[in-house]
Design a protein around this motif. Structure first.
Motif: not given
Length: 123
Positions: A21-34
């Motif tokens: 879950s934490q990893w999936l949320n970090s992917v969301g954070d990364y995609l938001a920045v991109e």
């Protein structure tokens, strides 16, 4: 995911672990920045574009949130869903509704858009 996806890991060995879950949320954070960065590059090239980040609107309200505004795993199939098991008197599978917004989640996306449009530069 909210609450480390606690509603999806009730059976040991199945579901989504807190780490996943934490990893999936970090992917969301990364995609938001991109996505923000892409909009920024295009804006600097003269394109009238922006990025509306919905993460703050969904904080604590995603899958396993309270209230949950994004579906978790949905097993009630619609007519357009393809079941994984399709026997004459028994069908089972996961719906395409899984991990997509509920009505309240769609409202949060609309709130995100409205917040950005309200401050959009007037040219």
């Amino acid at each position: 995911m909210s609450n480390d996806a606690s509603c999806l890991n009730r059976v040991p060995g199945f579901g989504i672990s807190p780490e996943e879950s934490q990893w999936l949320n970090s992917v969301g954070d990364y995609l938001a920045v991109e996505m923000f960065d892409v909009a920024d590059v295009l804006r600097k090239r003269g394109v009238d574009v922006g990025y509306a980040n919905p993460q703050a609107f969904f904080y604590g309200k995603a899958v396993c949130g309270d209230p949950e505004t994004i579906h978790g795993i949905v097993t009630d199939l619609t007519t357009s869903d393809k079941p994984q098991v399709d026997w004459p008197f028994f069908t089972f599978g996961t719906s395409a509704q899984s991990f997509h917004p509920k009505i309240a989640g769609a409202r949060l996306y609309a709130d995100t858009l409205e917040a950005v449009l309200g401050s959009w530069p007037k040219t």
